[in-house]
Design a protein around this motif. Structure first.
Motif, mmCIF file in Angstrom:
data_model
loop_
_atom_site.group_PDB
_atom_site.id
_atom_site.type_symbol
_atom_site.label_atom_id
_atom_site.label_comp_id
_atom_site.label_asym_id
_atom_site.label_seq_id
_atom_site.Cartn_x
_atom_site.Cartn_y
_atom_site.Cartn_z
ATOM 1 N N ILE A 121 0.857 -1.180 0.000
ATOM 2 C CA ILE A 121 0.000 0.000 0.000
ATOM 3 C C ILE A 121 0.894 1.231 0.000
ATOM 4 O O ILE A 121 1.742 1.383 0.886
ATOM 5 C CB ILE A 121 -0.925 0.014 1.228
ATOM 6 C CG1 ILE A 121 -1.753 -1.272 1.271
ATOM 7 C CG2 ILE A 121 -1.846 1.234 1.199
ATOM 8 C CD1 ILE A 121 -2.536 -1.447 2.569
ATOM 9 N N ASN A 125 -2.295 5.559 -0.306
ATOM 10 C CA ASN A 125 -3.266 4.475 -0.139
ATOM 11 C C ASN A 125 -3.652 3.779 -1.440
ATOM 12 O O ASN A 125 -4.697 3.123 -1.531
ATOM 13 C CB ASN A 125 -4.518 4.952 0.596
ATOM 14 C CG ASN A 125 -4.228 5.280 2.046
ATOM 15 O OD1 ASN A 125 -3.457 4.594 2.699
ATOM 16 N ND2 ASN A 125 -4.836 6.353 2.536
ATOM 17 N N THR A 126 -2.798 3.905 -2.465
ATOM 18 C CA THR A 126 -2.971 3.098 -3.659
ATOM 19 C C THR A 126 -2.497 1.686 -3.350
ATOM 20 O O THR A 126 -1.446 1.491 -2.733
ATOM 21 C CB THR A 126 -2.155 3.664 -4.834
ATOM 22 O OG1 THR A 126 -2.592 4.996 -5.109
ATOM 23 C CG2 THR A 126 -2.348 2.820 -6.088
ATOM 24 N N VAL A 127 -3.299 0.696 -3.760
ATOM 25 C CA VAL A 127 -2.976 -0.698 -3.484
ATOM 26 C C VAL A 127 -2.394 -1.357 -4.735
ATOM 27 O O VAL A 127 -2.976 -1.264 -5.823
ATOM 28 C CB VAL A 127 -4.231 -1.467 -3.026
ATOM 29 C CG1 VAL A 127 -3.911 -2.939 -2.799
ATOM 30 C CG2 VAL A 127 -4.801 -0.843 -1.758
ATOM 31 N N HIS A 146 3.042 -4.182 3.553
ATOM 32 C CA HIS A 146 2.940 -5.171 2.489
ATOM 33 C C HIS A 146 2.631 -6.540 3.087
ATOM 34 O O HIS A 146 2.667 -6.726 4.302
ATOM 35 C CB HIS A 146 4.222 -5.220 1.652
ATOM 36 C CG HIS A 146 5.460 -5.580 2.418
ATOM 37 N ND1 HIS A 146 6.132 -4.677 3.210
ATOM 38 C CD2 HIS A 146 6.144 -6.744 2.529
ATOM 39 C CE1 HIS A 146 7.183 -5.271 3.762
ATOM 40 N NE2 HIS A 146 7.215 -6.525 3.371
#
Length: 208
Positions: A121, A125-127, A146
């Motif tokens: 992440i 907060n992009t996954v 992770h």
């Protein structure tokens, strides 16, 4: 393939071996922010530069059905100051390495058997998640949360490289439920019910 992997690990580390030569760790001394003091040159042995991977079967590893065999400075004192380390990760059926971070190291993951789903992440907060199989390599940037999980049938195995000779790790589950952090604070900050916090504190051996 393994040769390529470890060449990547050496580059990945930003090693300054050519400048420093080596500084075999005196493991009996206190570790500092730059590593361990050097043991006397005359006491350095070839065994300081090699190890046989041995799994560390702890309650944590048993709870998540995994086994980690480290090759850190504690196992290879000659890694001191070189800027990298390695480990073997076995994820048995259903095994998972839960959300954690390495504050002082990036991680490279090479799958040698089975199927592993790994992800991290980003600070915004992009996954990023990908399922990787034998021969695939994935990088997990330093400091980011992770995870890895066995997403196939049977066991899965990966070799890890770290950009630190002694990488630390902080696991979210352990920090919350194996510590003495008061259960009321855990509930307030996570929205997890008091009953579930109590149950998880029992599982991980936490207090408070």
């Amino acid at each position: 393939m393994f040769t390529i992997f470890f060449l990547f690990a050496l580059v990945f580390s930003g090693s300054h071996v050519a400048v420093q030569g080596y500084c075999v760790a005196d493991l009996g001394a206190a570790q500092t922010t730059t590593g361990y003091p050097c043991k006397p040159t005359k006491s350095v042995k070839i065994e300081d530069f090699s190890t046989t991977l041995q799994p560390q079967n702890t309650n944590f590893s048993k709870a998540f059905n995994i086994s980690l065999s480290p090759a850190f400075v504690g196992q290879i004192p000659g890694l001191n100051g070189l800027g990298f380390a390695a480990a073997k990760l076995d994820l048995f059926a259903g095994g998972i390495v839960p959300l954690h971070s390495h504050p002082d190291a990036s991680e490279m993951l090479l799958v040698t058997d089975g199927k592993i789903t790994a992800g991290f992440i980003s600070p915004d907060n992009t996954v990023f998640v990908k399922t990787i199989t034998k021969g695939d390599v994935m990088v997990l940037p330093q400091g980011l949360l992770h995870f890895q999980l066995n997403s196939g049938e049977g066991s899965a195995t990966a070799f890890l490289a770290f950009s630190s000779p002694n990488p630390s790790a902080q696991f979210v589950d352990v920090a919350l439920f194996a510590s003495a952090l008061n259960s009321a604070f855990v509930t307030k900050t996570t929205y997890i019910s008091p009953a579930e916090v109590k149950r998880l504190k029992g599982v991980f051996g936490g207090q408070g």
